[in-house]
Design a protein around this motif. Structure first.
Motif, PDB file in Angstrom:
ATOM      1  N   TYR A 100      -5.220  19.579   2.693  1.00  0.00           N
ATOM      2  CA  TYR A 100      -5.291  20.987   2.282  1.00  0.00           C
ATOM      3  C   TYR A 100      -6.662  21.301   1.673  1.00  0.00           C
ATOM      4  N   SER A 101      -7.079  20.472   0.746  1.00  0.00           N
ATOM      5  CA  SER A 101      -8.427  20.529   0.162  1.00  0.00           C
ATOM      6  C   SER A 101      -8.765  21.861  -0.511  1.00  0.00           C
ATOM      7  N   LYS A 102      -7.820  22.396  -1.284  1.00  0.00           N
ATOM      8  CA  LYS A 102      -8.082  23.537  -2.152  1.00  0.00           C
ATOM      9  C   LYS A 102      -8.194  23.015  -3.586  1.00  0.00           C
ATOM     10  N   ILE A 103      -8.520  23.887  -4.513  1.00  0.00           N
ATOM     11  CA  ILE A 103      -8.768  23.424  -5.875  1.00  0.00           C
ATOM     12  C   ILE A 103      -7.529  22.766  -6.484  1.00  0.00           C
ATOM     13  N   GLY A 104      -6.346  23.333  -6.236  1.00  0.00           N
ATOM     14  CA  GLY A 104      -5.122  22.753  -6.789  1.00  0.00           C
ATOM     15  C   GLY A 104      -4.820  21.376  -6.236  1.00  0.00           C
ATOM     16  N   SER A 105      -4.937  21.224  -4.917  1.00  0.00           N
ATOM     17  CA  SER A 105      -4.643  19.914  -4.314  1.00  0.00           C
ATOM     18  C   SER A 105      -5.720  18.897  -4.673  1.00  0.00           C
ATOM     19  N   MET A 152       0.839  -1.199   0.000  1.00  0.00           N
ATOM     20  CA  MET A 152       0.000   0.000   0.000  1.00  0.00           C
ATOM     21  C   MET A 152       0.876   1.251   0.000  1.00  0.00           C
ATOM     22  N   LYS A 153       0.535   2.213  -0.855  1.00  0.00           N
ATOM     23  CA  LYS A 153       1.271   3.478  -0.927  1.00  0.00           C
ATOM     24  C   LYS A 153       0.266   4.614  -0.731  1.00  0.00           C
ATOM     25  N   ILE A 154       0.554   5.486   0.235  1.00  0.00           N
ATOM     26  CA  ILE A 154      -0.390   6.539   0.617  1.00  0.00           C
ATOM     27  C   ILE A 154       0.294   7.903   0.535  1.00  0.00           C
ATOM     28  N   LEU A 155      -0.418   8.879  -0.029  1.00  0.00           N
ATOM     29  CA  LEU A 155       0.068  10.255  -0.100  1.00  0.00           C
ATOM     30  C   LEU A 155      -0.810  11.153   0.761  1.00  0.00           C
ATOM     31  N   ILE A 156      -0.174  11.972   1.614  1.00  0.00           N
ATOM     32  CA  ILE A 156      -0.864  13.015   2.366  1.00  0.00           C
ATOM     33  C   ILE A 156      -0.465  14.351   1.744  1.00  0.00           C
ATOM     34  N   ILE A 157      -1.448  15.207   1.464  1.00  0.00           N
ATOM     35  CA  ILE A 157      -1.175  16.531   0.893  1.00  0.00           C
ATOM     36  C   ILE A 157      -1.492  17.613   1.923  1.00  0.00           C
ATOM     37  N   GLN A 158      -0.528  18.489   2.178  1.00  0.00           N
ATOM     38  CA  GLN A 158      -0.762  19.647   3.044  1.00  0.00           C
ATOM     39  C   GLN A 158       0.089  20.815   2.551  1.00  0.00           C
ATOM     40  N   GLN A 159      -0.404  21.519   1.544  1.00  0.00           N
ATOM     41  CA  GLN A 159       0.331  22.628   0.921  1.00  0.00           C
ATOM     42  C   GLN A 159      -0.020  23.933   1.622  1.00  0.00           C
ATOM     43  N   LYS A 160       0.296  24.016   2.899  1.00  0.00           N
ATOM     44  CA  LYS A 160      -0.090  25.228   3.608  1.00  0.00           C
ATOM     45  C   LYS A 160       1.024  25.669   4.540  1.00  0.00           C
ATOM     46  N   MET A 161       0.645  26.271   5.666  1.00  0.00           N
ATOM     47  CA  MET A 161       1.609  26.871   6.571  1.00  0.00           C
ATOM     48  C   MET A 161       2.216  25.846   7.514  1.00  0.00           C
ATOM     49  N   ILE A 162       3.218  26.295   8.244  1.00  0.00           N
ATOM     50  CA  ILE A 162       4.005  25.418   9.110  1.00  0.00           C
ATOM     51  C   ILE A 162       3.144  24.692  10.131  1.00  0.00           C
ATOM     52  N   GLY A 163       2.259  25.432  10.811  1.00  0.00           N
ATOM     53  CA  GLY A 163       1.423  24.808  11.831  1.00  0.00           C
ATOM     54  C   GLY A 163       0.533  23.721  11.276  1.00  0.00           C
ATOM     55  N   ASP A 164       0.007  23.934  10.058  1.00  0.00           N
ATOM     56  CA  ASP A 164      -0.860  22.934   9.431  1.00  0.00           C
ATOM     57  C   ASP A 164      -0.072  21.696   9.012  1.00  0.00           C
ATOM     58  N   VAL A 165       1.138  21.914   8.499  1.00  0.00           N
ATOM     59  CA  VAL A 165       1.986  20.785   8.104  1.00  0.00           C
ATOM     60  C   VAL A 165       2.352  19.944   9.318  1.00  0.00           C
ATOM     61  N   LEU A 166       2.674  20.608  10.419  1.00  0.00           N
ATOM     62  CA  LEU A 166       3.002  19.884  11.650  1.00  0.00           C
ATOM     63  C   LEU A 166       1.783  19.128  12.160  1.00  0.00           C
TER      64      LEU A 166
END
Length: 357
Positions: free
Chosen positions: A87-92, A1-15
């Motif tokens: 992140y759940s924006k249009i790009g992501s 199984m290979k899983i990708l998490i996307i979080q293209q935002k600020m430091i606090g959100d990435v953490l």
């Protein structure tokens, strides 16, 4: 199984989103877990043993910048089983869809819903003591079997060398590590999240009167003017306790310095989250428009916070949305006087003993 998490935002959100890797690693120990982030946020996930690969937004694996379309092709070639779009924006959302993963999870929005196989709404009812933000991230991954009622806290992994170098750096400024050392979060991420400097100066007077502490200011060179303004507002007694020129020249060094601090006191934001993630006590002052239940862990002797709404709920009764609260931000902050915060701050400072888990 290979899983990708996307979080293209600020430091606090990435953490914050990094807790998914610990949760997924416990559930799927053999899975390959990737994290898509912006390069400037890398410091908070560097050395995280739960993450198999870090992917920087719109870069190839050699570090060259590439177009959005080429980046989407790069992700598709990874053949992910699942993509969790925190992140759940249009790009992501487009990247999630184009990945071709059979499982694609993101936040329910009218303009992105079609790109996911599962959409989740943000809930206001708390079932996780870690806070709604972490609870929601676990909900996004519920399609993979994660239980959102289980509490996870973000953790930053420092090397022994980083810890030692930070200790020597502090000593080079003649800081006595046998005495309390407190980092002050002087500024929020923007003016609307920054406690008035004159009020903060008054809190520092209380802090020094309550404890024999040494003070560090968290800032970057471009913020020096505001930091100096705060310094000038302090009495000579407090100024003598401030090591103004002792500041971290990189985010990773700031985190290592925080590791040696007994507490971080100041504006709620990324610095507070990073301090928590290295086991440092925190006292967070929330901006009026931020909900404490979204970002705070269950408060205890190690973590405390202050929010105007807790003291003067009547000021918020006629404000029905975050937009309305933001419009009243200045007036609300003016009502958030230091005398409201001081009792809780004094209790927090009463015993700056070693951190207790």
């Amino acid at each position: 199984m290979k899983i990708l998490i996307i979080q293209q935002k600020m430091i606090g959100d990435v953490l914050t989103s990094s807790i998914l890797f610990k949760a997924l690693r416990e559930l799927y120990p053999e899975a390959e877990l990737h994290y898509l982030i912006k390069k400037h946020t890398f410091a908070v996930v560097e050395n995280n043993p739960m993450i198999d690969k870090i992917i920087f937004d719109q870069e190839d694996f050699e570090g060259a910048e590439i177009s959005f379309l080429k980046f989407a092709h790069l992700l598709r070639a990874q053949n992910y089983t699942a993509v969790i779009d925190a992140y759940s924006k249009i790009g992501s959302a487009l990247l999630s869809f184009y990945s071709g993963a059979k499982i694609r999870s993101g936040r329910a929005k009218w303009y992105t819903r079609a790109f996911y196989t599962r959409s989740s709404t943000y809930e206001s009812t708390q079932v996780n003591k870690a806070g709604l933000a972490i609870q929601f991230r676990l909900k996004l991954a519920a399609c993979l079997g994660l239980d959102q009622s289980i509490s996870y806290q973000p953790k930053i992994y420092l090397s022994d060398l980083e810890i030692t170098e930070a200790k020597e750096f502090l000593k080079s400024f003649e800081i006595d590590l046998s005495k309390p050392l407190i980092m002050i979060g002087v500024l929020g991420s923007n003016p609307q999240k920054t406690y008035p400097l004159s009020y903060l100066a008054e809190l520092l007077e209380t802090l020094i009167a309550t404890s024999d502490a040494q003070l560090l200011f968290n800032y970057i060179p471009s913020q020096l003017a505001e930091v100096k303004e705060l310094y000038k507002l302090c009495s000579p007694k407090v100024q003598a306790k401030i090591f103004l020129n002792c500041y971290a020249k990189s985010l990773r060094k700031f985190i290592a310095i925080c590791h040696h601090c007994d507490a971080l006191v100041g504006n709620e934001g990324g610095a507070i989250h990073m301090a928590k993630a290295v086991g440092t006590r925190t006292f967070a002052i929330y901006a009026p428009q931020i909900e404490t239940k979204a970002w705070s862990f269950e408060e205890d002797k190690n973590h405390s916070s202050a929010h105007l709404q807790h003291f003067k709920p009547q000021l918020f009764e006629h404000l029905k949305s975050q937009k309305e609260i933001l419009a009243e931000n200045h007036n609300l902050y003016q009502n958030f006087t230091p005398d409201l915060i001081k009792p809780d701050l004094m209790r927090f400072l009463k015993n700056l003993a070693p951190y207790e888990v």
